[in-house]
Design an enzyme around this catalytic site. Sequence first.
Site, PDB file in Angstrom:
ATOM      1  N   GLY A 164       0.801  -1.229   0.000  1.00 24.14           N
ATOM      2  CA  GLY A 164       0.000   0.000   0.000  1.00 24.14           C
ATOM      3  C   GLY A 164       0.827   1.269   0.000  1.00 24.14           C
ATOM      4  O   GLY A 164       0.442   2.290  -0.584  1.00 24.14           O
ATOM      5  N   ASP A 209       0.431   3.328   4.279  1.00 23.67           N
ATOM      6  CA  ASP A 209      -0.532   4.081   3.481  1.00 23.67           C
ATOM      7  C   ASP A 209      -1.639   4.669   4.347  1.00 23.67           C
ATOM      8  O   ASP A 209      -1.997   5.828   4.217  1.00 23.67           O
ATOM      9  CB  ASP A 209      -1.119   3.189   2.355  1.00 23.67           C
ATOM     10  CG  ASP A 209      -1.624   1.836   2.851  1.00 23.67           C
ATOM     11  OD1 ASP A 209      -1.520   1.552   4.065  1.00 23.67           O
ATOM     12  OD2 ASP A 209      -2.120   1.058   2.025  1.00 23.67           O
ATOM     13  N   ASP A 228      -5.910   2.435  10.162  1.00 26.98           N
ATOM     14  CA  ASP A 228      -7.326   2.069  10.301  1.00 26.98           C
ATOM     15  C   ASP A 228      -7.545   1.577  11.734  1.00 26.98           C
ATOM     16  O   ASP A 228      -7.693   2.389  12.648  1.00 26.98           O
ATOM     17  CB  ASP A 228      -7.657   1.022   9.222  1.00 26.98           C
ATOM     18  CG  ASP A 228      -9.107   0.602   9.193  1.00 26.98           C
ATOM     19  OD1 ASP A 228      -9.931   1.215   9.894  1.00 26.98           O
ATOM     20  OD2 ASP A 228      -9.436  -0.358   8.467  1.00 26.98           O
ATOM     21  N   LYS A 233      -7.658   7.176   9.050  1.00 23.29           N
ATOM     22  CA  LYS A 233      -9.093   6.898   9.023  1.00 23.29           C
ATOM     23  C   LYS A 233      -9.628   7.092  10.430  1.00 23.29           C
ATOM     24  O   LYS A 233      -9.166   6.449  11.370  1.00 23.29           O
ATOM     25  CB  LYS A 233      -9.315   5.454   8.550  1.00 23.29           C
ATOM     26  CG  LYS A 233     -10.711   5.184   8.067  1.00 23.29           C
ATOM     27  CD  LYS A 233     -10.913   3.734   7.706  1.00 23.29           C
ATOM     28  CE  LYS A 233     -10.624   3.442   6.265  1.00 23.29           C
ATOM     29  NZ  LYS A 233     -11.169   2.117   5.846  1.00 23.29           N
ATOM     30  N   PHE A 263     -14.105   2.732   2.759  1.00 24.28           N
ATOM     31  CA  PHE A 263     -13.027   1.983   2.124  1.00 24.28           C
ATOM     32  C   PHE A 263     -12.572   2.729   0.871  1.00 24.28           C
ATOM     33  O   PHE A 263     -13.363   3.008  -0.019  1.00 24.28           O
ATOM     34  CB  PHE A 263     -13.507   0.575   1.766  1.00 24.28           C
ATOM     35  CG  PHE A 263     -12.398  -0.284   1.244  1.00 24.28           C
ATOM     36  CD1 PHE A 263     -11.509  -0.890   2.117  1.00 24.28           C
ATOM     37  CD2 PHE A 263     -12.237  -0.468  -0.115  1.00 24.28           C
ATOM     38  CE1 PHE A 263     -10.467  -1.675   1.634  1.00 24.28           C
ATOM     39  CE2 PHE A 263     -11.203  -1.254  -0.608  1.00 24.28           C
ATOM     40  CZ  PHE A 263     -10.318  -1.854   0.276  1.00 24.28           C
ATOM     41  N   VAL A 264     -11.280   3.074   0.825  1.00 22.49           N
ATOM     42  CA  VAL A 264     -10.768   3.884  -0.284  1.00 22.49           C
ATOM     43  C   VAL A 264      -9.749   3.097  -1.109  1.00 22.49           C
ATOM     44  O   VAL A 264      -9.120   2.165  -0.617  1.00 22.49           O
ATOM     45  CB  VAL A 264     -10.128   5.204   0.235  1.00 22.49           C
ATOM     46  CG1 VAL A 264     -11.177   6.069   0.915  1.00 22.49           C
ATOM     47  CG2 VAL A 264      -8.963   4.930   1.184  1.00 22.49           C
ATOM     48  N   ASP A 287      -5.421  -0.743  -2.541  1.00 21.99           N
ATOM     49  CA  ASP A 287      -6.050  -1.685  -3.476  1.00 21.99           C
ATOM     50  C   ASP A 287      -7.400  -2.180  -3.003  1.00 21.99           C
ATOM     51  O   ASP A 287      -7.750  -2.081  -1.828  1.00 21.99           O
ATOM     52  CB  ASP A 287      -5.149  -2.915  -3.647  1.00 21.99           C
ATOM     53  CG  ASP A 287      -5.189  -3.819  -2.413  1.00 21.99           C
ATOM     54  OD1 ASP A 287      -4.919  -3.325  -1.307  1.00 21.99           O
ATOM     55  OD2 ASP A 287      -5.518  -5.009  -2.553  1.00 21.99           O
ATOM     56  N   ARG A 298      -4.446   0.043  -7.463  1.00 25.26           N
ATOM     57  CA  ARG A 298      -3.303   0.736  -6.856  1.00 25.26           C
ATOM     58  C   ARG A 298      -2.771   1.831  -7.774  1.00 25.26           C
ATOM     59  O   ARG A 298      -2.249   2.837  -7.334  1.00 25.26           O
ATOM     60  CB  ARG A 298      -2.157  -0.251  -6.586  1.00 25.26           C
ATOM     61  CG  ARG A 298      -2.454  -1.287  -5.518  1.00 25.26           C
ATOM     62  CD  ARG A 298      -1.162  -1.974  -5.100  1.00 25.26           C
ATOM     63  NE  ARG A 298      -1.385  -3.257  -4.454  1.00 25.26           N
ATOM     64  CZ  ARG A 298      -1.643  -3.419  -3.159  1.00 25.26           C
ATOM     65  NH1 ARG A 298      -1.727  -2.368  -2.382  1.00 25.26           N
ATOM     66  NH2 ARG A 298      -1.824  -4.611  -2.646  1.00 25.26           N
TER      67      ARG A 298
HETATM   68  P1  5GP Z   1      -4.997  -1.430  10.339  1.00 22.76           P
HETATM   69  O1  5GP Z   1      -4.041  -2.522  10.726  1.00 22.76           O
HETATM   70  O2  5GP Z   1      -4.662  -0.061  10.899  1.00 22.76           O
HETATM   71  O3  5GP Z   1      -6.433  -1.808  10.567  1.00 22.76           O
HETATM   72  O4  5GP Z   1      -4.995  -1.344   8.778  1.00 22.76           O
HETATM   73  C1  5GP Z   1      -3.970  -0.901   8.088  1.00 22.76           C
HETATM   74  C2  5GP Z   1      -3.914  -1.584   6.749  1.00 22.76           C
HETATM   75  O5  5GP Z   1      -5.207  -1.986   6.258  1.00 22.76           O
HETATM   76  C3  5GP Z   1      -3.387  -0.583   5.768  1.00 22.76           C
HETATM   77  O6  5GP Z   1      -1.998  -0.703   5.669  1.00 22.76           O
HETATM   78  C4  5GP Z   1      -4.094  -0.958   4.497  1.00 22.76           C
HETATM   79  O7  5GP Z   1      -3.314  -1.910   3.813  1.00 22.76           O
HETATM   80  C5  5GP Z   1      -5.380  -1.603   4.922  1.00 22.76           C
HETATM   81  N1  5GP Z   1      -6.519  -0.650   4.838  1.00 22.76           N
HETATM   82  C6  5GP Z   1      -7.149  -0.029   5.863  1.00 22.76           C
HETATM   83  N2  5GP Z   1      -8.145   0.764   5.414  1.00 22.76           N
HETATM   84  C7  5GP Z   1      -8.137   0.644   4.070  1.00 22.76           C
HETATM   85  C8  5GP Z   1      -8.917   1.240   3.027  1.00 22.76           C
HETATM   86  O8  5GP Z   1      -9.828   2.062   3.209  1.00 22.76           O
HETATM   87  N3  5GP Z   1      -8.590   0.874   1.746  1.00 22.76           N
HETATM   88  C9  5GP Z   1      -7.603  -0.021   1.464  1.00 22.76           C
HETATM   89  N4  5GP Z   1      -7.395  -0.303   0.189  1.00 22.76           N
HETATM   90  N5  5GP Z   1      -6.845  -0.598   2.420  1.00 22.76           N
HETATM   91  C10 5GP Z   1      -7.111  -0.257   3.704  1.00 22.76           C
HETATM   92 MG    MG Z   2      -1.130  -1.880   4.230  1.00 18.02          MG
END
Ligand code: 5GP
Ligand code: MG
Length: 193
Positions: free
Chosen positions: A53, A109, A112, A141, A162-163, A169, A175
């Site tokens: 990402g 990237d 979340d 986010k 979700f973006v 991706d 991407r």
């Molecule tokens: P976390 O571990 O903070 O929940 O998520 C981080 C990872 O989830 C990011 O590095 C990304 O790869 C993926 N992710 C989280 N939200 C999104 C989103 O809205 N779109 C996409 N494509 N990937 C996301």
């Molecule tokens: Mg990621």
Amino acid sequence: MNTVAPPNASLRMDLDRVLFTEEEIAARLDKMAESITRDFEGGTLTVVALMHGGLFFVADLLRRIDLPLRVECLSVASYHGGTESSGRVTLLQNHLPELAGENILVIDDILDTGRTLHAITNRFRESGAPNRMKVGVLLDKKVERAHEVDLDYTGFEIGNEFVVGYGLDYRGLYRNLPCIGVLKPDRIDTPLS
Ligand code: 5GP
Ligand code: MG
């Protein structure tokens, strides 16, 4: 009027809305790179980029940073294909780079649930103390976190949606969109279970 279709025009048709244009992202990266250059002035930086990402983000950001720096790439997966976080963070390599005594900037990237960055930064702290460690993401986010993560550099804040695009991706696709946006609902497959 002479209109020229932008590159990736057919990919863009899959977007419901554009949240950040290529130009807006570039302008924001200028500012982020300025802060990073100022904060680490006089030192050498080791950037740890989380793949895939962070691919475009890190490439564009690092070329704006006026410091001696090294790049390490780590592959992590937490989404496993869909639009909901799986809750598991899988590090796709056994060996972490040697980071004791280094000035580290971890780049992802998007933040979340916080699971990914929490897991990675903890692993680094446990595996030999870095001199300094800072964390930067393109997108923050605004959701309830499973783990709190302190961000030092943030590109943009977004709501709970979700973006895709600019490295992000959906099932491995999108991407290469130069902007960041939200997919049309009919482009997203209904989850199987
Ligand atoms: P976390 O571990 O903070 O929940 O998520 C981080 C990872 O989830 C990011 O590095 C990304 O790869 C993926 N992710 C989280 N939200 C999104 C989103 O809205 N779109 C996409 N494509 N990937 C996301
Ligand atoms: Mg990621």
